[in-house]
Scaffold this active site. Structure first.
Site, PDB file in Angstrom:
ATOM      1  N   ASP A  52       6.616   0.651  10.921  1.00 45.76           N
ATOM      2  CA  ASP A  52       6.209  -0.646  11.438  1.00 45.76           C
ATOM      3  C   ASP A  52       7.016  -0.929  12.693  1.00 45.76           C
ATOM      4  O   ASP A  52       8.009  -0.246  12.978  1.00 45.76           O
ATOM      5  CB  ASP A  52       6.382  -1.750  10.395  1.00 45.76           C
ATOM      6  N   CYS A  84      -8.402  -6.307   6.848  1.00 49.55           N
ATOM      7  CA  CYS A  84      -8.759  -7.367   5.898  1.00 49.55           C
ATOM      8  C   CYS A  84      -9.648  -8.375   6.611  1.00 49.55           C
ATOM      9  O   CYS A  84      -9.556  -9.581   6.401  1.00 49.55           O
ATOM     10  CB  CYS A  84      -7.520  -8.019   5.286  1.00 49.55           C
ATOM     11  N   ASP A 144      -3.736   0.649   8.488  1.00 45.60           N
ATOM     12  CA  ASP A 144      -4.091  -0.704   8.044  1.00 45.60           C
ATOM     13  C   ASP A 144      -3.787  -1.632   9.227  1.00 45.60           C
ATOM     14  O   ASP A 144      -2.727  -2.246   9.290  1.00 45.60           O
ATOM     15  CB  ASP A 144      -3.280  -1.079   6.800  1.00 45.60           C
ATOM     16  N   LYS A 179       0.832  -1.208   0.000  1.00 41.79           N
ATOM     17  CA  LYS A 179       0.000   0.000   0.000  1.00 41.79           C
ATOM     18  C   LYS A 179       0.868   1.260   0.000  1.00 41.79           C
ATOM     19  O   LYS A 179       0.529   2.259  -0.639  1.00 41.79           O
ATOM     20  CB  LYS A 179      -0.952  -0.009   1.197  1.00 41.79           C
TER      21      LYS A 179
END
EC number: 2.1.1.176
Length: 422
Positions: free
Chosen positions: A277, A375, A322, A259
């Protein structure tokens, strides 16, 4: 030269490790050097079909074997019952051999051989009996999850979703149009003997579906950064966020970086793009993809999205969250995730998601926008969480949501919500 290991044994060892401590099979699969495609299919197939194998073992065995020998047995059963391109004699012989080297091996090898011979004889009967079993057994999903989906979507949709999960996923790549023209790339594939189809989900981004059995690293342009491997559903969140050239943009849970690469393309190398991250192994993957795709201008930061002190108080025009989730929209890719869904874990993951949303919202400039995405298909992680959060934070407004339901969209499951600071 080292002797090549029995691939059935390698698969069984990965499965046994998963059975014993719920370790992620994909981390062990990443280390496999030989027969990777075969071992990948067998491991994921065995993990995916646990309810079927356990049902069968209850019929045929007096007691369940120890994890390693049970894993070996299921490696054999998967080959005989689900793989059409495997020679049955070799499947039985090499699977039985895989059991022999451990303590208790000879006796268990004899049991495994007998069960596999029976499966070879009675395979058709097995599937006839399986058709009469409840949906959670014949479709090999937790009963808890099937019941949830039935309440949420209805019985027919729940069954269609479980059937979708059990189909092997296609390998889809997204063309990096800043690196190569789409038509030129498709011509390069044809020159390499690869006929890829444009995925119907393609719009702003162009996605191509590869034929089965193609090794990604051997696809033309891998080293040159001409493409990334990602399902078209990944574009849902980026489309909602719509990052623009010149903006300050944060991808707060960025690895593996698909992404972030998509956002970099839309920003045309102009502005500030930060990919963050937490874990070292995920940072390493981000750095590898940054280098391969030539995204030198993208900044990589090691930091916790719940407590983003690593960003030194910076604020952003646009933020993508996300967040970690239960993965129930991608169970065909994450075969093991279906077995980790329960009430306790739903509550735990939702609390983590709220912490990340709280922290991310604090990094937005006035008038800035944020996309919260998962997701997952579970309302507690998606619609319910976002609606409740916005109600508690009147300085923000929920502008739009998007959801991909796999049997209808033809792509992975995904949810995304666009939230703006007033």
């Amino acid at each position: 030269m080292a002797k090549k290991r029995n691939s059935r044994l390698v698969a069984a060892e990965i499965i046994a490790l998963w059975m014993e401590n719920q370790s992620f099979p994909d981390r062990q699969l990443a280390k496999v050097q030989n027969d990777h495609a075969f071992i990948l299919e067998v491991v994921n197939g065995v993990v995916r079909n646990q309810n079927i194998f356990q049902w069968l073992e209850r019929q045929w065995l007096k007691k369940s074997p120890q994890p390693f020998f049970r894993a070996v047995l299921e490696v054999g059963l998967y080959q005989l019952l689900f793989m059409e391109n495997v020679e049955q004699y070799a499947a039985i012989s090499e699977t039985v051999d895989a059991a022999k080297g451990r303590p208790g091996g000879p006796g268990n090898a004899k049991m495994i051989n007998a069960v596999l011979r029976r499966a070879q004889r009675e395979g058709e009967k097995v599937f006839q009996l399986l058709e009469k079993q409840p949906a959670h057994i014949r479709l090999s999903h937790p009963k808890y999850l099937m019941d949830r989906w039935t309440r949420q979507y209805g019985e027919a949709a729940a069954i269609r979703l479980a059937e979708w999960d059990n189909h092997p996923p296609a390998t889809v790549l997204r063309i990096e149009q800043s690196a190569i023209d789409a038509d030129e790339f498709k011509e390069k594939l044809r020159e390499g003997g690869i006929e890829a189809e444009v995925h119907p989900f393609s719009s702003y981004e162009i996605f191509l579906q590869l034929p089965r059995g193609i090794a990604v690293k051997k696809v033309p342009g891998y080293s040159e950064g001409w493409f990334t491997i990602q399902d078209p559903a990944t574009s849902v969140a980026v489309d909602l966020l719509a990052p623009r050239p010149g903006e300050a943009v944060l991808d707060a849970c960025a690895a593996p970086g698909g992404k972030a690469a998509m956002m970099a393309g839309r920003m045309k190398g102009q502005g500030e793009l930060v990919a963050m991250d937490l874990h070292d192994d995920r940072i390493a993957v981000l750095q590898e993809n940054q280098k391969r795709l030539g995204l030198d201008w993208m900044e990589i930061v090691r930091g916790d999205a719940r407590k983003p002190q690593a960003l030194d108080g910076r604020t952003f025009d646009a933020i993508l969250l996300d967040v970690p989730c239960l993965n129930t929209g991608v169970l065909r890719r994450r075969a093991d995730a279906r077995w980790r869904v329960d009430e306790e874990r739903i509550g735990k993951i939702a609390r983590l998601q709220r912490e990340i949303l709280d922290a991310g919202a604090g990094l937005l400039k006035e008038g800035g926008r944020l996309v919260y995405s998962t997701c997952s298909l579970e309302a507690e992680e998606n619609e319910d969480l976002v609606a409740e959060w916005v109600q508690e934070h009147p300085e923000f407004v929920l502008e739009k949501t998007e959801k991909s339901f796999p049997p209808e969209s033809g792509v992975d499951g995904a949810f995304a919500a666009l939230i703006r600071r007033k």
